[in-house]
Design a protein around this motif. Structure first.
Motif, PDB file in Angstrom:
ATOM      1  N   TYR A  41      37.492  40.748  52.741  1.00 29.24           N
ATOM      2  CA  TYR A  41      38.212  42.004  52.971  1.00 29.24           C
ATOM      3  C   TYR A  41      38.034  42.529  54.406  1.00 29.24           C
ATOM      4  O   TYR A  41      38.982  43.067  54.978  1.00 29.24           O
ATOM      5  N   GLU A 191      35.330  51.118  42.760  1.00 35.16           N
ATOM      6  CA  GLU A 191      36.398  50.545  43.578  1.00 35.16           C
ATOM      7  C   GLU A 191      35.815  49.644  44.673  1.00 35.16           C
ATOM      8  O   GLU A 191      34.650  49.789  45.030  1.00 35.16           O
ATOM      9  N   PRO A 192      36.654  48.687  45.132  1.00 40.32           N
ATOM     10  CA  PRO A 192      38.105  48.544  44.950  1.00 40.32           C
ATOM     11  C   PRO A 192      38.554  47.817  43.695  1.00 40.32           C
ATOM     12  O   PRO A 192      39.713  47.398  43.602  1.00 40.32           O
ATOM     13  N   THR A 196      42.626  46.997  42.795  1.00 42.98           N
ATOM     14  CA  THR A 196      43.026  45.607  43.004  1.00 42.98           C
ATOM     15  C   THR A 196      43.331  44.888  41.688  1.00 42.98           C
ATOM     16  O   THR A 196      44.056  43.892  41.683  1.00 42.98           O
ATOM     17  N   PRO A 201      44.631  41.735  45.132  1.00 34.45           N
ATOM     18  CA  PRO A 201      43.765  41.860  46.310  1.00 34.45           C
ATOM     19  C   PRO A 201      44.511  41.792  47.638  1.00 34.45           C
ATOM     20  O   PRO A 201      43.948  42.148  48.674  1.00 34.45           O
ATOM     21  N   ALA A 206      45.573  47.669  48.130  1.00 33.06           N
ATOM     22  CA  ALA A 206      44.238  47.098  48.351  1.00 33.06           C
ATOM     23  C   ALA A 206      43.709  47.490  49.724  1.00 33.06           C
ATOM     24  O   ALA A 206      42.544  47.874  49.871  1.00 33.06           O
TER      25      ALA A 206
END
Length: 399
Positions: A41, A191-192, A196, A201, A206
């Motif tokens: 991420y 979260e996330p 998601t 994702p 997202a």
């Protein structure tokens, strides 16, 4: 006999005295879990505070334990035991002895200490005189070994703290007078994961929730920096599992293959445990073993690298779908899911750590989440319980 007992008592006295002497001089540690925060991420989305942590401290990709789901892995992070050994083998599972389903959404089982094996780090710490604080971590509001953290929140109590209130609550614990202050604080955010699951994702939603969670990390870091003992606080930010895309077009319908008379109970999602009637175990296995997009094992034949299959809660037959596939009679109409093999990059998670005990600007080769328990024990200066974790795999993170 008297001499041997006396020798043992003297030995234990010195061991415990040494532990107490150690943790008096150790630093404070805050560990944060961002549910379902994938390792990549920070490359996919804007995460300035996590990027700053990587520059100032340690960064790594961490493998979850199997199955890569919330309840099993949060309890693994706390105990250093894989789900097969810590009792929580999935978010839901069938208990044949008591003829009931454990579910994280069912208070009668979720709050039952019977299912929580091993020793969470807050129990280990408090046995050795170290105060702990906990905000919503799995198991922290349950009387495991008849023990709770010094300070904790009950997850079922409403209204639940907002994310910002959780940060404030963490800082409030660190602002307590020194003699009341916990040396370990564990903080959980949902979260996330939620966003998601619903949007996938790789979606604008997202990106927005990842940025929000990163901002909360920044809020926490700023609060820690304002403490008079800020230089004595370690901060770890990590997660339980990753997330991958799913769709209703990638489904293996179990009803096409399984006859009702073959099975006593089918429970769990990714993986699925099938408790068969003894006469039909081979029928179930032989029918499923050639089906595309799933792996099927007899319990005793599950690959060793998954560390799964010794628990009494694991079914006679275990079915694990390929990444992004579902094995079910009712497909989930979501865009994201987890529970797949830890070796899949989509299931792996982000790890960041900074503070007085961690190296600066260091990128680790990675490790497994069972190693977090011995790491926390070392940071706290306490004697760890025996677990599946290995301090040797994370020793390089430290100064």
């Amino acid at each position: 006999m008297y001499k041997s007992i006396l020798s043992l008592c003297i030995y234990l006295f010195f061991v415990l005295s040494n532990a107490v002497a150690q943790h008096k001089d150790t630093h404070y540690t805050v560990i944060v879990s961002l549910d379902a925060f994938r390792w990549d991420y920070p490359q996919m989305y804007h995460t300035p505070y996590l990027d700053q942590m990587a520059e100032e401290g340690v960064s790594a990709t961490m493998l979850p334990s199997y199955p890569a789901s919330t309840y099993p892995n949060h309890y693994t992070l706390a105990t250093g035991l894989v789900p097969d050994h810590n009792g929580i083998i999935n978010n839901s599972f069938w208990d044949t002895k008591n003829q009931r389903q454990f579910s994280m959404s069912n208070p009668s089982t979720r709050n039952n200490p019977y299912y929580y094996r091993g020793e969470p780090i807050w129990v280990t710490a408090q046995k050795q005189g170290v105060k702990t604080g906990n905000i919503y971590w799995v198991g922290s509001d349950i009387a495991i070994q008849n023990t709770y953290p010094t300070y904790y929140r009950v997850y079922a109590e409403k209204p639940r703290l907002t994310f910002e209130q959780r940060v404030d609550a963490t800082l409030a614990l660190l602002n307590k007078p020194e003699e009341e202050r916990p040396r370990l604080v564990m903080l959980y955010f949902e979260e996330p994961d939620g966003v998601t699951h619903h949007h996938g994702p790789r979606s604008p939603e997202a990106g927005r929730i990842v940025f929000r969670m990163d901002s909360l990390v920044g809020m926490l870091r700023k609060g820690i920096a304002s403490l008079p003992f800020a230089k004595d606080v370690n901060l770890i930010v990590t997660a339980d599992h990753g997330m991958t895309e799913i769709s209703t077009e990638r489904v293996v319908n179990m009803n096409q293959y399984l006859k009702p008379e073959w099975c006593e109970m089918i429970d769990g999602r990714t993986p699925t445990s099938i408790f068969t009637k003894p006469a039909f175990r081979d029928s179930v296995y032989n029918t499923l073993k050639s089906v595309a997009h799933i792996k099927v094992w007899k319990k005793e034949e599950i690959p060793a690298e998954l560390n799964y299959g010794t628990s009494e809660f694991v079914g006679d037959i275990v079915v694990a779908p390929e990444l992004g596939w579902q094995f079910t009679d009712e497909p989930r109409r979501l865009k994201g899911a987890h529970g797949y093999f830890p070796q899949s990059p989509d299931m792996q998670v982000m790890f960041r750590a900074c503070g007085p005990d961690f190296k600066k600007g260091y990128k680790s080769k990675g490790f497994v989440n069972v190693d977090i328990y011995p790491l926390l024990a070392q940071l706290l200066g306490i004697i760890p319980a025996q677990t599946d974790g290995e301090m040797e795999r994370v020793q390089d993170l430290l100064q």
